[in-house]
Design an enzyme around this catalytic site. Structure first.
Site, PDB file in Angstrom:
ATOM      1  N   HIS A 412       0.810  -1.217   0.000  1.00 26.50           N
ATOM      2  CA  HIS A 412       0.000   0.000   0.000  1.00 26.50           C
ATOM      3  C   HIS A 412       0.850   1.279   0.000  1.00 26.50           C
ATOM      4  CE1 HIS A 412      -3.724   1.949  -0.064  1.00 26.50           C
ATOM      5  NE2 HIS A 412      -4.376   1.296   0.885  1.00 26.50           N
ATOM      6  N   ASP A 416      -2.006   2.157  -4.645  1.00 27.70           N
ATOM      7  CA  ASP A 416      -3.263   2.573  -4.016  1.00 27.70           C
ATOM      8  C   ASP A 416      -4.337   1.511  -4.263  1.00 27.70           C
ATOM      9  OD1 ASP A 416      -2.094   4.929  -3.187  1.00 27.70           O
ATOM     10  OD2 ASP A 416      -2.682   6.011  -5.013  1.00 27.70           O
TER      11      ASP A 416
END
Length: 441
Positions: A412, A416
């Protein structure tokens, strides 16, 4: 007669140390030249160490799980025709070996073992009549019972345990072993001296209070370290999507029916690999390695896909290089070749490194959904779940379709949630309409 010391060899590629994962010999064994003494592991590649001479093993310089530096004393042998001391000419070698023994490398009897040894010797020298009678009773009990092991089967035990048994007149074949692979410990001898070979019969259910300490070594330790590193450094996001692979399975079956003899039987993986190549071309930042120490994302042009493979030793990840330059048949052949090499333990370090993205699959045991761990320092992993026939609504009725979930995880810090979803949805589209996999541009 003389002594010959074998040092930890340089296994190449600038590696300064290796983990000892297996001994093929023990103290007292006679070995021939070129006989395998031990196996060491470096970055998932196992290397066997042969003996350059013929002789008797006098000393082993490490235990399984120890990390041994290149050039360190590993084995000492008694050989013919050599002067005492290290044959390599290292004047300090013998002192280093003896120092290691003094530091506790050589196995020593337990406190209980020493006490029993003392009792046995006292009884043998005309000590306590009761102690002597106990020892004679134990020996009579041993002689009256058939051995646990077949004739010629050598029980596993350390030299110290063998010495105790020899002094007490005990045949180790009659002693049950509680250690790994039935290895006989000092505690096993203590129990044998006290009770003989007794088997307690338990009727009904009974609690098991035993605790076994298992040392984490070799590939299992490498896996543990890699997973801990992945979990501690990478904030995972997992995205799960359902894929209809009915058309893909029909195409796969048709291609397998008409394949040439020199072509491999296609599984789902080559189709997924080619779909990933097309999806990566649209989102190249997912084909990357993240160097979090330097704060750099290394985006690769070549697609090197790791294929997680379960072996007898544990999970390994052989790598299919440059998938962007391979067709279905080439991908399938390379997956088969690497999987066989990994299972046989012959995969090289080059074949087990260099991946930029990984596929993980448990095949028929793939479950409905998983949360795969990213293969550090990659930024994405694609997880394949098992194919199941499910009823799907087509707008007017339910029809049977072959359905499969993709459970994929992303770093992450780099990817995204939106980008992860776009990537998986693109792969879904390609797998559900497999003709698009072969369309160029």
């Amino acid at each position: 007669m003389g002594e010959h010391v074998i040092k930890m060899p340089d296994v190449g590629e600038g590696i300064a140390e290796a983990e000892l994962v297996e001994w093929h010999v023990k103290v007292g064994d006679l070995v021939r030249e070129d006989a395998v003494l031990a196996a060491v592991m470096t970055d998932k590649a196992t290397v066997e160490i042969p003996s350059p001479v013929e002789g008797e093993i006098l000393w082993l310089g490490a235990e399984i799980g120890d990390v041994v530096a290149t050039g360190s004393p590993l084995v000492r042998l008694k050989v013919k025709g050599e002067e005492a001391g290290a044959s390599s000419g290292d004047a300090g070698m013998k002192a280093a070996v003896e120092g290691s023994q003094a530091d506790g490398v050589a196995e020593k009897p337990s406190v209980a073992g020493k006490a029993l040894d003392a009792k046995a010797k006292t009884a043998g020298r005309g000590g306590s009549p009761m102690a002597a009678e106990t020892m004679r009773s134990t020996q009579r009990l041993v002689q009256s019972q058939p051995p646990l092991r077949a004739e010629g089967e050598k029980p596993l035990a350390s030299p110290a345990v063998r010495l105790r048994a020899q002094e007490a007149g005990i045949d180790l074949r009659q002693v049950p072993g509680s250690g790994p692979a039935g290895r006989i410990t000092h505690e096993d001898l203590d129990a044998f001296f006290t009770h003989g070979r007794q088997v307690t019969k338990v009727s009904g259910l009974a609690p098991n209070t035993s605790v076994e300490d298992i040392k984490v070594v070799g590939l299992r330790r490498r896996i543990a370290e890699k997973m801990a590193l992945s979990h501690s450094r990478i904030p995972h996001i997992t995205y799960i999507e359902e894929v209809d692979v009915t058309s893909l399975e029909d195409l796969r079956a048709a291609l397998n029916k008409q394949k040439r003899e020199d072509q491999p039987r296609l599984t789902l993986l080559p189709f997924l690999m080619r779909a990933m190549v097309k999806a990566i071309a649209e989102q190249p930042h997912l084909n990357a390695l993240y160097d979090d120490d330097a704060g750099i994302i290394r985006q690769h042009g070549g697609v090197h896909i790791g294929i997680a493979a379960q072996t007898a030793s544990g999970l390994m990840v052989p790598v299919v290089k440059h998938v962007e330059a391979r067709d279905l048949w080439s991908c399938g052949a390379e997956v088969n070749r690497l999987a066989e090499a990994a299972k046989a333990g012959t995969a090289t370090r080059e074949e087990l490194s260099g991946s930029t993205i990984t596929i993980t699959s448990l095949g028929a045991m793939g479950g409905v959904a998983t949360t795969p761990m990213i293969n550090y320092p990659e930024v994405a992993i694609i997880g394949v779940n098992k194919i199941m026939v499910r009823p799907v609504w087509d707008g007017s009725t339910f029809i049977p379709r072959k359905m499969m979930n993709l459970s994929s995880s992303f770093d992450h810090r780099v990817v995204d949630g939106w980008d992860a979803a776009v990537f998986v949805q693109r792969i879904k589209t390609l797998l559900e309409t497999p003709a698009m996999i072969f369309v160029e541009g």
